[in-house]
Write an enzyme that holds these catalytic residues in place. Sequence first.
Site, PDB file in Angstrom:
ATOM      1  CG  ASN A   1       7.354  -3.361  -6.386  1.00 50.98           C
ATOM      2  OD1 ASN A   1       7.799  -2.664  -7.295  1.00 50.98           O
ATOM      3  ND2 ASN A   1       6.066  -3.666  -6.288  1.00 50.98           N
TER       4      ASN A   1
ATOM      5  CG  HIS B   1       1.688  -1.524  -5.213  1.00 48.96           C
ATOM      6  ND1 HIS B   1       1.593  -2.034  -6.484  1.00 48.96           N
ATOM      7  CD2 HIS B   1       0.421  -1.402  -4.762  1.00 48.96           C
ATOM      8  CE1 HIS B   1       0.320  -2.208  -6.786  1.00 48.96           C
ATOM      9  NE2 HIS B   1      -0.414  -1.837  -5.760  1.00 48.96           N
TER      10      HIS B   1
END
Lengths: 204, 204
Positions: free
Chosen positions: A105, A107
Amino acid sequence: MKVGVLASGTGTNLQAILDRVHGREGVDVVAVASDQPSAKALKRARSAGVPTAVFAQNEYAARADRDRAMAEWLAERGVELVVLAGYMRLLSPEFLERFPQRVINVHPALLPAFPGLDAVDQALAYGVKVFGATIHFVDEGVDSGAIIFQRGVELADATSADEVMAAIRPIEHELLCRAILAISRGAVSGDPDHPRRVVVRDRA
Amino acid sequence: MKVGVLASGTGTNLQAILDRVHGREGVDVVAVASDQPSAKALKRARSAGVPTAVFAQNEYAARADRDRAMAEWLAERGVELVVLAGYMRLLSPEFLERFPQRVINVHPALLPAFPGLDAVDQALAYGVKVFGATIHFVDEGVDSGAIIFQRGVELADATSADEVMAAIRPIEHELLCRAILAISRGAVSGDPDHPRRVVVRDRA
């Protein structure tokens, strides 16, 4: 390495992957899925000739059902790495077990500071002077997995999220593309003495 | 501006203040206090001709009594700004009320990440790639006050706190000295629209 990308929004991170990584060094984006039928990311994928699918929550009884269908579709396309590029939902434990240590991911904050939604707004509300971006493995928590790459940017006078995102976005694109290539090369591993510490052997 | 410094340890931040700020632009360090009779910081202060005092906890019934005595001593010496330079104790609300918005601290992490003791060890345990330092106003919480300066440093391969501190210490010294000079010039204020956002007008 076959890559699947999940995106909920405009897909600028997806675009960076398509432009800089797709088709290079044996990396191919073979699937782009979204929970949002109107996500601009789907259009970007189609423009690049990448198959897309929508898994809208309202078509499934439970999150786990939706995630199971999505995992099935990704697995059918041979996906080996799942990249969350502005994907706004938590993934079920079952989904993560299907792709162990192979979901990453991006972020827009220096985790563990400001996990979850609206990270830049959280950081502005706190009054920080250094913002940043993190690429991390996804675990069952909220933005709590082991960190692959991180970079900070000092913005002492920032007052708007747009201003901060303008500085963070190029960092996200660069680090996310580097992480995909490094994982593809087998250059990313855990420190045997310290499982949360990620070692990247041949940084580009 | 008369400055009082509180230190518990070796006092490298105090030394930076004595070397770079003391006696310049109308800033004078007029008092150095410690909770530790053996703190090396006290020796550094005496070498610079600065009066020192020890307020050891075991000589007082309660923390508030000790803090009251310490505030009294600092006030007698005309202290206008209290600088915590490696000071390892929480200050009582009464102490903070005595020096409103005039107590600052240096912390070896990018707050709000890793507040409290052993910040660098906490960051290493988490597996971050960006470390840093923060100068902030002190409030009643643990390292929770408004941020004046912050700077990050990317250390992707760091495994020891010594290694990280070697990179952070010069940043602490620079930012702490800049903060003292900026406060002395009256250049540090709160954004009226956002009290947690600190504005520094004339950064050197």
